[in-house]
Design an enzyme around this catalytic site. Structure first.
Site, PDB file in Angstrom:
ATOM      1  N   ASP A 192       0.881  -1.218   0.016  1.00 43.39           N
ATOM      2  CA  ASP A 192      -0.040  -0.008   0.091  1.00 43.39           C
ATOM      3  C   ASP A 192       0.755   1.221  -0.032  1.00 43.39           C
ATOM      4  O   ASP A 192       1.287   1.445   0.893  1.00 43.39           O
ATOM      5  CB  ASP A 192      -0.860  -0.016   1.175  1.00 43.39           C
ATOM      6  CG  ASP A 192      -1.943   1.136   1.286  1.00 43.39           C
ATOM      7  OD1 ASP A 192      -1.704   2.079   0.274  1.00 43.39           O
ATOM      8  OD2 ASP A 192      -2.889   1.152   1.843  1.00 43.39           O
ATOM      9  N   HIS A 197       0.572   8.276   3.714  1.00 43.76           N
ATOM     10  CA  HIS A 197       1.282   7.433   4.599  1.00 43.76           C
ATOM     11  C   HIS A 197       2.610   7.882   4.726  1.00 43.76           C
ATOM     12  O   HIS A 197       3.461   7.220   5.577  1.00 43.76           O
ATOM     13  CB  HIS A 197       1.062   5.903   4.625  1.00 43.76           C
ATOM     14  CG  HIS A 197      -0.543   5.464   4.579  1.00 43.76           C
ATOM     15  ND1 HIS A 197      -1.071   5.656   5.946  1.00 43.76           N
ATOM     16  CD2 HIS A 197      -1.313   5.060   3.725  1.00 43.76           C
ATOM     17  CE1 HIS A 197      -2.490   5.181   5.332  1.00 43.76           C
ATOM     18  NE2 HIS A 197      -2.479   4.711   4.082  1.00 43.76           N
ATOM     19  N   ILE A 212      -0.201   9.383   8.479  1.00 45.75           N
ATOM     20  CA  ILE A 212      -0.866   8.267   9.357  1.00 45.75           C
ATOM     21  C   ILE A 212      -0.406   7.213   9.171  1.00 45.75           C
ATOM     22  O   ILE A 212       0.121   6.436   8.022  1.00 45.75           O
ATOM     23  CB  ILE A 212      -2.199   8.463   9.343  1.00 45.75           C
ATOM     24  CG1 ILE A 212      -2.977   8.195   8.140  1.00 45.75           C
ATOM     25  CG2 ILE A 212      -2.777   9.999   9.999  1.00 45.75           C
ATOM     26  CD1 ILE A 212      -4.281   8.126   8.070  1.00 45.75           C
ATOM     27  N   GLY A 215      -4.481   1.809   8.160  1.00 46.47           N
ATOM     28  CA  GLY A 215      -5.403   1.032   8.882  1.00 46.47           C
ATOM     29  C   GLY A 215      -5.159  -0.271   8.943  1.00 46.47           C
ATOM     30  O   GLY A 215      -5.482  -0.927   9.893  1.00 46.47           O
TER      31      GLY A 215
END
Length: 290
Positions: A192, A197, A212, A215
């Site tokens: 990903d 990110h 961040i 998830g």
């Protein structure tokens, strides 16, 4: 506007993915395994001697990619997509290296109404290419914030049963899972590569003070903690894991896994970001072999 018929009919076809022991170890490193170099239980995930795979890695194998962004005729507003829930059911232990085949399809699209978004569920089956054995079934629930109202009041598909809430009261057990400051930089190497990110400017445009954590990394760390606490450190005992993603995590924060036993073969759990005292993963359930 989201085209219900075209989106519901979408199929990925067979996606073949060959991964190696290096990929297995890199995935585990992205989830913080190996942070204690003297912990033999952690070394099993990051050292080729007696290597085992974390079962949550099934979620990142043989991915269909950013198909919603690439298929503009579906009418999905990809920029307003949020990962809402993730689950996996294991039918066999995940090999440390193999070629697997993933086949993904849309199973449910719920219209919450104009301005309220839509909910889309994608199911992925993962089989071993050499044997044809079903290894895992993964379920991803996505909240499409920009696509409510596509059914013009008809509602699309029926809603799925809600994930059960965790029990009231204090958790029966707690486990701290520190995240590294560079956790997102490592985890993104498992597939990903969303700039949210890694790129501070992209994160700022999305309303975050800094990049961040993925998830799925938070969810995978919860899975690693469940294996440690409820499965005696044996990943092959985990049979299913699902949870709702409720808030972003910033790399470097400490995650706290809070869990409750439900009978002999099930655990309810949630995850809290310790520094902000904020629940970032909720409505978690795991099932394991006793």
């Amino acid at each position: 506007m989201l085209d219900y018929e075209k989106t519901k009919a979408w199929r990925s076809g067979a996606v073949r993915h060959t991964y190696t022991v290096r990929d297995t170890m890199l995935y585990a490193l992205g989830l913080g395994a190996g942070s204690d170099p003297l912990d033999a239980a952690q070394l099993r995930y990051v050292y080729e001697k007696d290597l085992v795979a974390l079962p949550t890695m099934a979620a990142v194998l043989a991915s269909p990619g950013a198909w919603m962004r690439e298929r503009s005729e579906l009418g999905i507003d990809f920029l307003k997509l949020v990962h809402g829930e993730q689950g996996v059911t294991l039918h066999a232990p995940l090999p440390v290296a193999a070629t697997v085949v993933g086949e993904s399809r849309v199973t449910r699209i719920i219209d919450k109404g104009e301005g309220k978004g839509a909910v889309l569920t994608v199911e992925k089956t993962l089989t071993d290419d050499a044997t044809g054995q079903l290894v895992a079934v993964c379920e991803q629930v996505l909240f499409l914030r920009g696509d409510g109202g596509f059914s013009q009041g008809q509602g699309g598909d029926a809603a799925a049963p809600a994930l059960p809430a965790v029990p009231e009261g204090a958790p029966e057990s707690m486990l701290e899972l520190p995240t590294r400051p560079e956790a997102a930089l490592v985890y993104r190497l498992s597939g990903d590569t969303n700039a949210l990110h890694v790129d501070p400017q992209v994160a700022a445009k999305a309303g975050f003070p800094r990049p961040i954590l993925h998830g799925l990394a938070t969810w995978g760390m919860a899975g690693r903690g469940v294996v440690q606490q409820a499965c005696g450190g044996e990943p092959h005992r985990l049979r299913a894991l699902q949870a709702r993603l409720t808030a972003p995590v910033f790399p470097g924060e400490t995650l706290v896994l809070e869990s409750w036993r439900i009978g002999t073969d099930e655990v309810a759990f949630r995850v809290r970001a310790k520094e902000r005292d904020l629940v970032v993963l909720n409505n978690g359930r795991a099932r394991m072999d006793v």
